[in-house]
Design a protein around this motif. Structure first.
Motif, short mmCIF file in Angstrom:
data_model
loop_
_atom_site.label_atom_id
_atom_site.label_comp_id
_atom_site.label_asym_id
_atom_site.label_seq_id
_atom_site.Cartn_x
_atom_site.Cartn_y
_atom_site.Cartn_z
N ALA A 122 0.83 -1.21 0.00
CA ALA A 122 0.00 0.00 0.00
C ALA A 122 0.86 1.25 0.00
CB ALA A 122 -0.93 -0.01 1.21
N LEU A 123 2.01 1.18 0.69
CA LEU A 123 2.91 2.33 0.72
C LEU A 123 3.54 2.57 -0.64
CD1 LEU A 123 4.43 4.50 2.40
CD2 LEU A 123 6.20 2.78 2.79
N PHE A 124 3.89 1.48 -1.37
CA PHE A 124 4.51 1.62 -2.68
C PHE A 124 3.64 2.42 -3.63
CE2 PHE A 124 6.81 -2.67 -1.95
CZ PHE A 124 7.71 -2.03 -1.12
N SER A 125 2.34 2.21 -3.56
CA SER A 125 1.42 2.90 -4.46
C SER A 125 1.40 4.39 -4.22
CB SER A 125 0.00 2.33 -4.31
OG SER A 125 -0.50 2.59 -3.01
N ALA A 126 1.87 4.81 -3.05
CA ALA A 126 1.88 6.24 -2.70
C ALA A 126 3.22 6.91 -3.01
CB ALA A 126 1.55 6.42 -1.22
N PHE A 127 4.22 6.13 -3.48
CA PHE A 127 5.53 6.71 -3.73
C PHE A 127 5.51 7.76 -4.83
CE2 PHE A 127 8.68 3.34 -1.95
CZ PHE A 127 8.25 3.66 -0.68
N ASN A 128 4.62 7.60 -5.79
CA ASN A 128 4.53 8.55 -6.90
C ASN A 128 3.53 9.66 -6.64
OD1 ASN A 128 6.44 7.14 -8.48
ND2 ASN A 128 4.85 5.69 -9.13
N ASP A 129 2.91 9.65 -5.48
CA ASP A 129 1.94 10.67 -5.10
C ASP A 129 2.66 11.95 -4.70
OD1 ASP A 129 -0.01 12.21 -3.53
OD2 ASP A 129 -1.25 10.41 -3.67
N ALA A 163 5.41 12.48 1.35
CA ALA A 163 5.92 12.70 2.72
C ALA A 163 4.80 12.51 3.74
CB ALA A 163 6.53 14.10 2.85
N GLU A 164 3.61 13.03 3.44
CA GLU A 164 2.48 12.86 4.34
C GLU A 164 2.07 11.40 4.44
OE1 GLU A 164 -0.71 15.36 3.21
OE2 GLU A 164 0.47 17.22 3.28
N ASN A 165 2.13 10.68 3.30
CA ASN A 165 1.77 9.26 3.31
C ASN A 165 2.75 8.45 4.16
OD1 ASN A 165 -0.41 9.66 1.56
ND2 ASN A 165 0.88 9.46 -0.25
N VAL A 166 4.03 8.75 4.05
CA VAL A 166 5.03 8.03 4.83
C VAL A 166 4.86 8.33 6.32
CG1 VAL A 166 7.50 7.82 5.31
CG2 VAL A 166 6.70 7.87 2.96
#
Length: 222
Positions: free
Chosen positions: A79-86, A90-93
């Motif tokens: 789920a975190l990987f999908s947010a890497f290009n967002d 920083a907020e996702n991490v």
């Protein structure tokens, strides 16, 4: 190609505060229980054991956190990987790590109840104190994104043919920017009943290399 490996060298197998390192193609986790702040001894019945044993609080803390972090990464890394290009990466991490902290706190509480351990109110001793050095690997066509996550003075390194050995984390210790040993006073560690933080950093690599996490028991020899 990603080839995971790990090793642990200790003089006292049953007394070594370092938890056995965990590694796979997606993540690596190292935890080093604090022998001083975690020197309180507890008699506990460990998982799958038939008789109680006596362990230090640092020994137990390293293993609780190591297991908790590995399980959390295993369930949530995709789920975190999908947010890497967002754009809000920083907020996702930060949200990802905030949930990890909550999971660690829950694990501490559950084990303290299970083992009937009362919270320490000492100024010098802590409940389940440990460091953490960990990495999550996101592979793509041209290379790998590495998320390094740590607390305390356990470290994350990368060794490459062109650039040699590079430090990917910064110790939570006084004057850490100028001193590479672990004799400085630690300013942050994971423990029960105390506030702690998880540091993180992103790195991109597109050349061969070895990424490894280690406790101070490894790098102090060097």
């Amino acid at each position: 190609m990603n080839i995971p490996f790990s090793f642990q060298k200790g003089n006292k197998v049953a007394g070594c505060e370092d938890a056995p390192p965990i590694t796979c193609s997606a993540y690596s986790v190292v935890c080093d229980g604090l022998g001083g702040a975690g020197s309180t001894k507890h008699t506990v019945l460990e998982e799958d054991a038939e008789t109680p044993v006596t362990r230090t609080s640092g020994y137990l803390g390293a293993r609780i956190v190591s297991k908790c972090v590995a399980e959390y990464y295993s369930k949530n890394a995709e789920a975190l990987f999908s947010a890497f290009n967002d754009q809000n990466v920083a907020e996702n991490v930060q949200a990802f790590l905030g949930m990890l902290i909550e999971n660690v706190i829950v694990a501490f509480d559950e084990n303290m109840r299970k083992w009937e351990i009362k919270p320490s109110h000492s100024k010098t001793l802590k409940d389940f104190p440990t460091t953490l050095a960990s990495t999550i690997y996101y592979h793509y066509a041209d290379g790998v994104t590495i998320l390094a996550v740590w607390a305390g003075d356990s470290r994350v390194y990368v060794l490459t043919p062109k650039k040699g050995l590079q430090l990917l984390s910064l110790d939570d210790a006084q004057n850490a920017e100028n001193e590479m040993n672990s004799t400085s006073e630690m300013t942050n560690c994971i423990s029960a009943g105390n506030n702690f933080r998880l540091n993180y950093a992103f790195y991109e690599f597109n050349e061969p290399g070895i990424v490894f996490c280690c406790s101070d028991g490894c790098f102090d020899y060097l």
